[in-house]
Design a protein around this motif. Sequence first.
Motif, PDB file in Angstrom:
ATOM      1  N   PRO A 118       0.838  -1.201   0.000  1.00  0.00           N
ATOM      2  CA  PRO A 118       0.000   0.000   0.000  1.00  0.00           C
ATOM      3  C   PRO A 118       0.873   1.251   0.000  1.00  0.00           C
ATOM      4  CG  PRO A 118      -0.875  -1.626   1.531  1.00  0.00           C
ATOM      5  CD  PRO A 118       0.447  -2.153   1.058  1.00  0.00           C
ATOM      6  N   THR A 119       0.410   2.286  -0.686  1.00  0.00           N
ATOM      7  CA  THR A 119       1.264   3.456  -0.896  1.00  0.00           C
ATOM      8  C   THR A 119       1.649   4.140   0.409  1.00  0.00           C
ATOM      9  OG1 THR A 119      -0.677   4.858  -1.257  1.00  0.00           O
ATOM     10  CG2 THR A 119       0.344   3.859  -3.198  1.00  0.00           C
ATOM     11  N   TRP A 120       0.760   4.127   1.411  1.00  0.00           N
ATOM     12  CA  TRP A 120       1.055   4.833   2.662  1.00  0.00           C
ATOM     13  C   TRP A 120       2.142   4.135   3.483  1.00  0.00           C
ATOM     14  CZ3 TRP A 120      -0.054   2.007   7.087  1.00  0.00           C
ATOM     15  CH2 TRP A 120      -0.969   0.946   6.951  1.00  0.00           C
ATOM     16  N   MET A 121       2.511   2.921   3.085  1.00  0.00           N
ATOM     17  CA  MET A 121       3.573   2.193   3.773  1.00  0.00           C
ATOM     18  C   MET A 121       4.934   2.433   3.125  1.00  0.00           C
ATOM     19  SD  MET A 121       1.533  -1.405   4.389  1.00  0.00           S
ATOM     20  CE  MET A 121       2.298  -1.834   5.946  1.00  0.00           C
ATOM     21  N   LYS A 122       4.982   3.270   2.079  1.00  0.00           N
ATOM     22  CA  LYS A 122       6.198   3.445   1.279  1.00  0.00           C
ATOM     23  C   LYS A 122       6.718   4.881   1.372  1.00  0.00           C
ATOM     24  CE  LYS A 122       6.384   1.626  -2.834  1.00  0.00           C
ATOM     25  NZ  LYS A 122       6.029   1.425  -4.258  1.00  0.00           N
ATOM     26  N   GLN A 123       7.969   4.998   0.948  1.00  0.00           N
ATOM     27  CA  GLN A 123       8.597   6.306   0.776  1.00  0.00           C
ATOM     28  C   GLN A 123       9.265   6.332  -0.600  1.00  0.00           C
ATOM     29  OE1 GLN A 123       8.482   9.098   2.605  1.00  0.00           O
ATOM     30  NE2 GLN A 123       9.650  10.050   0.946  1.00  0.00           N
ATOM     31  N   PRO A 124       8.784   7.186  -1.540  1.00  0.00           N
ATOM     32  CA  PRO A 124       7.626   8.064  -1.439  1.00  0.00           C
ATOM     33  C   PRO A 124       6.308   7.283  -1.495  1.00  0.00           C
ATOM     34  CG  PRO A 124       8.488   8.107  -3.661  1.00  0.00           C
ATOM     35  CD  PRO A 124       9.442   7.274  -2.871  1.00  0.00           C
ATOM     36  N   LYS A 125       5.228   7.977  -1.211  1.00  0.00           N
ATOM     37  CA  LYS A 125       3.909   7.331  -1.161  1.00  0.00           C
ATOM     38  C   LYS A 125       3.351   7.189  -2.582  1.00  0.00           C
ATOM     39  CE  LYS A 125       2.835   8.962   3.506  1.00  0.00           C
ATOM     40  NZ  LYS A 125       1.919   9.771   4.351  1.00  0.00           N
ATOM     41  N   ALA A 126       3.848   6.190  -3.277  1.00  0.00           N
ATOM     42  CA  ALA A 126       3.447   5.946  -4.665  1.00  0.00           C
ATOM     43  C   ALA A 126       3.543   4.461  -4.951  1.00  0.00           C
ATOM     44  CB  ALA A 126       4.338   6.731  -5.619  1.00  0.00           C
ATOM     45  N   TYR A 127       2.733   3.989  -5.905  1.00  0.00           N
ATOM     46  CA  TYR A 127       2.790   2.576  -6.275  1.00  0.00           C
ATOM     47  C   TYR A 127       4.103   2.241  -6.971  1.00  0.00           C
ATOM     48  CZ  TYR A 127      -2.181   2.119  -5.170  1.00  0.00           C
ATOM     49  OH  TYR A 127      -3.388   2.092  -4.525  1.00  0.00           O
ATOM     50  N   ASN A 128       4.538   3.135  -7.846  1.00  0.00           N
ATOM     51  CA  ASN A 128       5.790   2.866  -8.555  1.00  0.00           C
ATOM     52  C   ASN A 128       6.954   3.491  -7.798  1.00  0.00           C
ATOM     53  OD1 ASN A 128       4.918   5.442  -9.100  1.00  0.00           O
ATOM     54  ND2 ASN A 128       5.535   5.439 -11.248  1.00  0.00           N
ATOM     55  N   TYR A 129       8.119   2.918  -8.022  1.00  0.00           N
ATOM     56  CA  TYR A 129       9.350   3.368  -7.354  1.00  0.00           C
ATOM     57  C   TYR A 129       9.241   3.185  -5.831  1.00  0.00           C
ATOM     58  CZ  TYR A 129       9.595   5.627 -11.938  1.00  0.00           C
ATOM     59  OH  TYR A 129       9.581   5.867 -13.281  1.00  0.00           O
ATOM     60  N   GLY A 130      10.257   3.667  -5.131  1.00  0.00           N
ATOM     61  CA  GLY A 130      10.187   3.756  -3.685  1.00  0.00           C
ATOM     62  C   GLY A 130      10.550   2.491  -2.934  1.00  0.00           C
ATOM     63  N   GLU A 143       9.437  -1.080  12.874  1.00  0.00           N
ATOM     64  CA  GLU A 143       8.785  -2.286  13.383  1.00  0.00           C
ATOM     65  C   GLU A 143       7.277  -2.277  13.170  1.00  0.00           C
ATOM     66  OE1 GLU A 143       8.639  -5.120  17.382  1.00  0.00           O
ATOM     67  OE2 GLU A 143       9.568  -3.136  17.464  1.00  0.00           O
ATOM     68  N   GLN A 144       6.628  -1.174  13.448  1.00  0.00           N
ATOM     69  CA  GLN A 144       5.176  -1.178  13.315  1.00  0.00           C
ATOM     70  C   GLN A 144       4.747  -1.336  11.863  1.00  0.00           C
ATOM     71  OE1 GLN A 144       3.609   2.472  14.889  1.00  0.00           O
ATOM     72  NE2 GLN A 144       4.393   3.762  13.221  1.00  0.00           N
ATOM     73  N   ASN A 145       5.503  -0.757  10.934  1.00  0.00           N
ATOM     74  CA  ASN A 145       5.172  -0.890   9.520  1.00  0.00           C
ATOM     75  C   ASN A 145       5.415  -2.308   9.018  1.00  0.00           C
ATOM     76  OD1 ASN A 145       4.137   0.743   7.320  1.00  0.00           O
ATOM     77  ND2 ASN A 145       6.104   0.395   6.311  1.00  0.00           N
ATOM     78  N   LEU A 146       6.512  -2.917   9.461  1.00  0.00           N
ATOM     79  CA  LEU A 146       6.828  -4.274   9.032  1.00  0.00           C
ATOM     80  C   LEU A 146       5.816  -5.274   9.583  1.00  0.00           C
ATOM     81  CD1 LEU A 146      10.699  -4.131   9.439  1.00  0.00           C
ATOM     82  CD2 LEU A 146       9.400  -4.045   7.302  1.00  0.00           C
ATOM     83  N   LYS A 147       5.394  -5.079  10.825  1.00  0.00           N
ATOM     84  CA  LYS A 147       4.348  -5.947  11.382  1.00  0.00           C
ATOM     85  C   LYS A 147       3.053  -5.796  10.583  1.00  0.00           C
ATOM     86  CE  LYS A 147       5.777  -6.302  16.244  1.00  0.00           C
ATOM     87  NZ  LYS A 147       5.430  -5.929  17.635  1.00  0.00           N
ATOM     88  N   ALA A 148       2.714  -4.556  10.247  1.00  0.00           N
ATOM     89  CA  ALA A 148       1.481  -4.300   9.503  1.00  0.00           C
ATOM     90  C   ALA A 148       1.546  -4.910   8.103  1.00  0.00           C
ATOM     91  CB  ALA A 148       1.229  -2.797   9.423  1.00  0.00           C
ATOM     92  N   TYR A 149       2.727  -4.825   7.474  1.00  0.00           N
ATOM     93  CA  TYR A 149       2.830  -5.375   6.117  1.00  0.00           C
ATOM     94  C   TYR A 149       2.763  -6.899   6.138  1.00  0.00           C
ATOM     95  CZ  TYR A 149       4.105  -5.770   1.229  1.00  0.00           C
ATOM     96  OH  TYR A 149       4.086  -6.064  -0.111  1.00  0.00           O
ATOM     97  N   ALA A 150       3.363  -7.533   7.125  1.00  0.00           N
ATOM     98  CA  ALA A 150       3.227  -8.980   7.265  1.00  0.00           C
ATOM     99  C   ALA A 150       1.752  -9.361   7.439  1.00  0.00           C
ATOM    100  CB  ALA A 150       4.056  -9.477   8.444  1.00  0.00           C
ATOM    101  N   LEU A 151       1.032  -8.579   8.230  1.00  0.00           N
ATOM    102  CA  LEU A 151      -0.395  -8.833   8.427  1.00  0.00           C
ATOM    103  C   LEU A 151      -1.169  -8.649   7.132  1.00  0.00           C
ATOM    104  CD1 LEU A 151      -2.735  -9.446  10.368  1.00  0.00           C
ATOM    105  CD2 LEU A 151      -2.798  -6.989  10.921  1.00  0.00           C
TER     106      LEU A 151
END
Length: 430
Positions: free
Chosen positions: A143-155, A161-169
């Motif tokens: 999801p874009t809000w989990m990335k830097q920059p907030k975009a589907y492409n690139y990044g 830790e909280q982001n990695l736990k959320a992405y695993a979920l």
Amino acid sequence: MTTWICTTPDKPWQDHSGSLANAADSDSNLQLTDTRDQTILGFGGCFNELGWEALSWLDPDQRDQIIRDLFDPEDGCRFSFCRVPIGASDYAVSWYSHNETEGDLDMNAFNIDRDHQYLIPYIKAAIAQQPDLRLFASPWSPPTWMKQPKAYNYGTLVWNEQNLKAYALYLLKFVQAYQQLGLDVRQVHVQNEPNSDQKFPSCLWKPEQFAEFIGDYLGPLFERENNPCEIWAGTIERPGYDTWPNRILSDAKAQRYVAGLGFQWAGKGAVQTTHLAWPDVPIIQTENECGDGQNTWDYARYVFSLIHHYMINGTCAYTYWNMVLPAGGRSTWGWLQNSMITVDPETRAVTYQPEFYVMKHLTRFIDNGATRRGLAGPLAGNALAFENPGGSTTLLIANPSDNPRTLAVDINGQSLSATLPAQSFNTIVA
């Protein structure tokens, strides 16, 4: 009973069984050896949105016939092991993820509503023909809000830790949502082409990040949830053995959870060394190289060489990319790619392209659970052999020459001779 199917540029899928002759064993120019290597997991393609959109242009009978030709376990390509994107692939109708609610670390807004429009009908149509269809899944972008920059492409993925736990979920919820629909997701691969910063949905990872994410987050979560879906370190698109596979497998935490490795594109350069170094770790090929939308015979020959390369170096599955596309194969971001079958957007004419027959030669007579046999002799450079669980042996052999070539081989006690037409793909079963 012996079978010989032959495809040439102007005569695809011809039954030449009656032309097989007896040969003296001493005359053989291709020999099966006692070497046995990988066990075949399956063959298939990828379910992409643009493929289902093209199929939706057709009347139901036409669409059903194409699905039968790809998946029917008796007369079709018998595809049984296929890829599905987690969110948008580069051949999605538009870009999306399964949760664009920013900051939703508990994934309360997660849903697969979009997949009910394209991917799930496509998969369910396939299952109607192939009830034993198994899937492996991979994201092109978080999801874009989990990335830097907030975009589907690139990044890149925001690394805390909280982001990695959320992405695993997020990945677990995808697998669970498909499983609840009876769609058998057997493997989840962490990231499509993790070392490629693309104009289409993508995300850059380092191999050490792959290992940390698997060992500290994804693996433990799937284990706690007792989910049977396997975690695979894919899909690797770089050739260096020490660059990706060895770094991941040498991490003790990650190795505990990594059930196998997936390779595509330039990753083919790492397959041989990886199989030699880690012979007990299964390897699959995850994406067929896609050409330029011209669907030429020459590119079909190249695809055969890819199949040969991956198979002789220990891969247990081979996955085509776009099974069906509009003629020309244009993506929404402008790339032209080949496919097995094309649909003309104006006339709705359906064309079975050369790569359809290359794949059918591979899949039609090689059963899941088959074991690859070693080969020797002058023709081995263009041949593969597999021993099926039922006892038959399937020989896949190309003649890329502009002249016919004689094959003499002993299979299961039968000494067989065949004149392989120029520029041909051949499957012989005995």
